[in-house]
Design an enzyme around this catalytic site. Structure first.
Site, PDB file in Angstrom:
ATOM      1  N   GLY A 243      -9.709   9.832  13.024  1.00 23.36           N
ATOM      2  CA  GLY A 243      -9.156  10.933  13.486  1.00 23.36           C
ATOM      3  C   GLY A 243      -9.964  12.228  13.205  1.00 23.36           C
ATOM      4  O   GLY A 243     -10.197  13.110  14.039  1.00 23.36           O
ATOM      5  N   ILE A 639      -9.675   6.341  -9.075  1.00 24.10           N
ATOM      6  CA  ILE A 639     -10.145   5.878  -8.076  1.00 24.10           C
ATOM      7  C   ILE A 639      -9.082   4.797  -7.776  1.00 24.10           C
ATOM      8  O   ILE A 639      -9.292   3.767  -8.568  1.00 24.10           O
ATOM      9  CB  ILE A 639     -11.507   5.566  -7.961  1.00 24.10           C
ATOM     10  CG1 ILE A 639     -12.351   7.013  -8.153  1.00 24.10           C
ATOM     11  CG2 ILE A 639     -11.824   5.005  -6.740  1.00 24.10           C
ATOM     12  CD1 ILE A 639     -12.109   8.104  -7.132  1.00 24.10           C
ATOM     13  N   PRO A 642     -12.108   1.370  -5.582  1.00 22.01           N
ATOM     14  CA  PRO A 642     -13.393   1.596  -5.405  1.00 22.01           C
ATOM     15  C   PRO A 642     -14.307   1.259  -4.247  1.00 22.01           C
ATOM     16  O   PRO A 642     -15.146   1.969  -3.724  1.00 22.01           O
ATOM     17  CB  PRO A 642     -14.237   0.916  -6.747  1.00 22.01           C
ATOM     18  CG  PRO A 642     -13.272   0.602  -7.586  1.00 22.01           C
ATOM     19  CD  PRO A 642     -11.874   0.325  -6.929  1.00 22.01           C
ATOM     20  N   LYS A 643     -13.739   0.165  -3.592  1.00 22.84           N
ATOM     21  CA  LYS A 643     -14.315  -0.232  -2.510  1.00 22.84           C
ATOM     22  C   LYS A 643     -13.983   0.792  -1.066  1.00 22.84           C
ATOM     23  O   LYS A 643     -14.866   1.184  -0.458  1.00 22.84           O
ATOM     24  CB  LYS A 643     -14.067  -1.640  -2.121  1.00 22.84           C
ATOM     25  CG  LYS A 643     -14.821  -2.137  -0.744  1.00 22.84           C
ATOM     26  CD  LYS A 643     -14.413  -3.786  -0.698  1.00 22.84           C
ATOM     27  CE  LYS A 643     -15.361  -4.744  -1.415  1.00 22.84           C
ATOM     28  NZ  LYS A 643     -14.999  -6.166  -1.494  1.00 22.84           N
ATOM     29  N   VAL A 713     -10.466  11.933  -2.076  1.00 24.18           N
ATOM     30  CA  VAL A 713     -11.920  11.953  -2.526  1.00 24.18           C
ATOM     31  C   VAL A 713     -12.484  12.019  -1.150  1.00 24.18           C
ATOM     32  O   VAL A 713     -13.707  12.236  -1.093  1.00 24.18           O
ATOM     33  CB  VAL A 713     -12.028  10.637  -3.280  1.00 24.18           C
ATOM     34  CG1 VAL A 713     -11.516   9.493  -2.353  1.00 24.18           C
ATOM     35  CG2 VAL A 713     -13.286  10.801  -3.841  1.00 24.18           C
ATOM     36  N   GLU A 715     -12.712  13.744   1.792  1.00 24.37           N
ATOM     37  CA  GLU A 715     -13.439  14.946   2.186  1.00 24.37           C
ATOM     38  C   GLU A 715     -14.562  15.449   1.158  1.00 24.37           C
ATOM     39  O   GLU A 715     -15.410  16.101   1.853  1.00 24.37           O
ATOM     40  CB  GLU A 715     -12.447  15.906   2.785  1.00 24.37           C
ATOM     41  CG  GLU A 715     -11.659  15.285   3.854  1.00 24.37           C
ATOM     42  CD  GLU A 715     -10.608  16.297   4.335  1.00 24.37           C
ATOM     43  OE1 GLU A 715     -10.543  16.543   5.770  1.00 24.37           O
ATOM     44  OE2 GLU A 715     -10.040  17.317   3.708  1.00 24.37           O
TER      45      GLU A 715
END
Ligand code: MOS
Length: 755
Positions: A243, A639, A642-643, A713, A715
């Protein structure tokens, strides 16, 4: 659940599932081509016809006549809808006002008709038989020439202008000064999946299978446009092929499909063809940005000013390039402004970290230039001007901004609130070590590798962490399976996965016992996907719903909810333990809740931080830039996976390389349109352009942000990249380019002589 005090220890902190780098739960559907995207929904309703949208051939003016006779007589044609016969449509606000144009034309390729036929080819062939006469009006298409007409405007809930202390005086008195102007380009979102919708009416009930980031906004805007109640509309968007902001709002595919289906009296599917998208839908406005920095000789910033100009259609907001300059660096005297001038180009709106991405593209070159004037290392200069409180004046509460439905900026009781967590300095320290920053030669043009001039650059990354209310429903069945339902979307980001992880952690079940259903307006209203608020806010909504479900389970089991432990598919209290499946009973248990955020985002500035490191090689003869290494160090709360987070950040870094080196919609300033409106002419990085990328997440939790202690996280990963590339090019060549993209023609004549 109201979140108004910082989070304490909660079930998420177990980190048995959350925080683990698990594979995407929707991965197999994607890799086997079985995830149903909007235009693939052949199965949902029978008898689908095809709509093909006709766009205006002028940018501004009027349609004088439309001759539909030949098109109507063409093979297979069922109906043609224009503004003349579409029935009454609401004028709409900025986002919806131009989705069907005529007779007035507001921009090039504005949708003015949809031709419906039995097949796609028939609809397309007939569309080319529509004869239209226009009267062209003079338009404004060149940002530089209208810049001085720009008024101030508000965007994304932030005030247009701020001022602290005496900027002019302090700047004039500063022993070291920088005054430079930077330009960023018009950019196109260029997501993989085009805008597409299948629309079907059942009596007065409209169903749309579409591709949209914000389900509830789509329902609301469609209801307003058609003048029907929201309850009469269902929007489904479970899988989205990207998007990047282009699908935040309703677009012409959805409106034209709905109108076409009404006229044709059968379901109609519409996809916007690639070459139609850049001018028909939305883009990121070009900016012109002036940055002034004054500092003492030892590198203390005493004055910092940032002015940004961009363009938009009447009523549209700016690309607010100066926003991050209110919060990123210390300095007692400051000013910022974001101005927008009226242009008759297509709508400008949010794209890939709106505001900060182009804003940092300017500011972070300026910081590099200033460090050089000070003969300071650019990292040291940034560290010296770190601040743990917001140095700028408080933003005034914004008037409601029709362009942006982002969460309202609330008035801050403390004019200089502290950051909830700010590890910018640590990001640079960790990154410098990892990247080998000490090997960088401060003097540009010193490092050669065969024909390549080699350089390194850095930039700060900064992006706000927005929190916004989000609801979910969670069901536990008699087999111990958990099903989550929320109208949250997954635009390729990993929402399915982190929501499944959240529910698994909360209910103490393995991931394969959780099913996540997203993107359906019949589910509870979520925060949606935008502005990097989706991951943290949507999982917080799931957390809230799971807390309620835990209470229901505990009650059913006769346990005290407070000391019930959920683990291994069991609920335990003291030495009593029963299977979750048993507690659910034959009928199962359902809970629904909403996370709402109190005023913690007023008392604390919630932002995310990072440091970008880039090494480039510039061909000494041709000026071609190749990125050789990239590293991002991010401090963005917990986080969740993490992947998926790494995938978000490396994707964003890639977009930053695009902005730095390639991406530019070329404006025809005579006729007012973007010339390179397809993926042949609008260049984005491909695999061959992107080298090894590394991402480090600092170990961080932010209990002020949410019960998940996470933040946005995605952007953050793009913010600052373009400048880091530009600074690396300067370090390699000694050529300072201040207008993006940095194509080889801007370097060629200024490169050092080939030896
Ligand atoms: Mo983002 S540009 O708010 O989808």
């Amino acid at each position: 659940m109201k979140f108004d005090t910082p989070a304490t220890t909660n079930p998420i902190d177990q980190l048995k599932v959350v925080g683990q780098p698990v594979d995407r739960v929707d991965g197999p559907l994607k890799t086997t081509g079985t995830a149903p995207y909007a235009y693939d929904r052949h199965d949902v309703v029978p008898n689908q016809a095809y709509g093909y949208v006709v766009g205006s051939a002028i940018a501004k003016g009027r349609i004088v006549s439309m001759d539909l006779a030949a098109a109507k007589a063409a093979p297979g044609v069922i109906a043609i809808v224009t503004a003349q016969n579409a029935g009454k449509l609401a004028k709409g606000d900025f986002n919806t006002a131009r989705l069907l144009g005529g007779p007035e034309i507001q921009h090039y390729h504005q949708a003015i008709a949809v031709v419906v036929a039995e097949t796609f080819e028939q609809a397309r062939a007939a569309a080319h038989l529509v004869r239209i006469e226009y009267v062209r009006a003079k338009g404004k298409f060149d940002l530089a020439s209208v810049k001085n007409t720009a008024g101030t405007a508000e965007s994304n809930g932030a005030t247009a202008e701020t001022a602290v202390g005496n900027f002019a005086g302090a700047y004039a008195a500063a022993p070291v000064q920088l005054d430079a102007t930077y330009e960023t380009a018009n950019e196109s979102h260029s997501m993989m999946e085009p805008h597409a919708t299948v629309a079907a009416w059942d009596g007065g009930q409209l169903t749309l299978w579409t591709s949209n980031q914000m389900i509830a906004w789509a329902v609301g805007d469609m209801a307003k446009t058609l003048g029907i109640p929201k309850e009469k509309i269902r929007v489904l968007s479970p899988y989205i092929g990207g998007g990047f902001g282009a699908k935040l709002f309703l677009r012409s595919d959805a409106v034209m499909a709905a109108l076409a289906a009404r006229a044709a009296r059968r379901p109609v599917k519409v996809a916007l063809q690639r070459a139609f998208i850049p001018n028909n839908t939305v883009h990121r406005s070009a900016t012109i940005q002036r940055v002034r920095i004054g500092a003492t000789r030892d590198g203390q910033i005493t004055a910092i000013g940032h002015e940004s100009w961009s363009g938009n259609l009447p009523g549209g907001g700016p690309e607010a390039g100066a926003i991050q300059t209110r919060a990123l660096y210390a300095g007692a005297n400051r000013m910022t402004s974001n101005r927008v001038a009226v242009l008759d180009l297509p709508e400008a709106n949010a794209m890939r970290a709106p505001n900060e991405a182009p804003g940092l593209a300017a500011l972070e070159i300026a910081m590099d230039e200033m460090a050089e004037k000070l003969a300071m290392d650019p990292i040291e200069f940034r560290i010296r001007n770190d601040t743990q409180v917001v140095p700028d004046s408080p933003a005034k509460p914004a008037s409601s901004d029709p362009q942006s439905k982002k969460p309202e900026q609330k008035e801050k009781p403390n004019p200089h609130p502290p950051f909830s967590k700010r590890q910018l300095v640590q990001c640079f320290q960790v990154g410098a070590k990892r990247f080998g920053w000490d090997k960088r030669k401060p003097q540009p043009g010193q490092v050669r590798d065969g024909r390549w001039l080699i350089g390194m650059g850095v930039a700060s990354a900064f992006r706000d962490n927005l929190v916004t209310k989000s609801a979910a429903r969670v069901r536990l069945d008699r087999h111990g399976n958990v099903t989550v339902e929320t109208d949250m979307t997954d635009i390729g980001t990993g929402s399915y996965t982190i929501i499944a992880q959240t529910a698994a952690e909360m209910m103490g079940v393995p991931l394969n016992k959780v099913k996540v259903r997203l993107g359906d307006s019949s589910f509870p209203v979520s925060c949606g996907s935008g502005g990097q608020w989706g991951g943290n806010s949507s999982t917080s909504g799931v957390y809230a719903a799971c807390m309620k479900l835990r209470e229901a389970v505990a009650q059913k089991a006769g346990f005290n909810a407070g000391d019930a432990v959920f683990a291994d598919g069991q609920v335990r209290s003291g030495d009593r333990s029963i299977p979750l499946a048993g507690a659910a009973g034959d009928r199962g248990l359902v809970a629904e809740d909403l996370i709402e955020f109190g005023d913690l985002d007023k008392r604390f500035q919630q932002s995310t931080f990072g440091a970008h490191f880039v090494e480039v090689g510039v061909d000494a003869a041709t000026g071609e830039t190749r990125v050789r290494r990239m590293l991002a160090v991010c401090a963005a709360g917990r986080i969740l996976n993490p992947k998926t987070a790494r995938s978000q950040v490396i994707g964003a870094m890639t977009m930053g390389v695009g902005a730095a080196l390639m991406e530019e919609l070329a404006v025809d300033t005579r006729y007012g349109f973007f010339v390179n409106h397809d993926l042949a002419g609008y260049e984005v990085p491909v695999h061959a352009d992107i080298p090894h990328q590394e991402v480090i997440f600092l170990d961080e939790t932010d209990p002020i942000s949410s019960p998940m202690k996470a933040k946005g996280v995605a952007e953050l990963g793009i913010c600052g990249v373009a400048a880091a590339v530009a600074n690396a090019i300067y370090n390699a060549t000694g050529v300072r380019v201040r207008d993006y993209p940095i194509t080889l023609d801007k370097l060629l004549e200024r490169l050092p002589p080939v030896t």
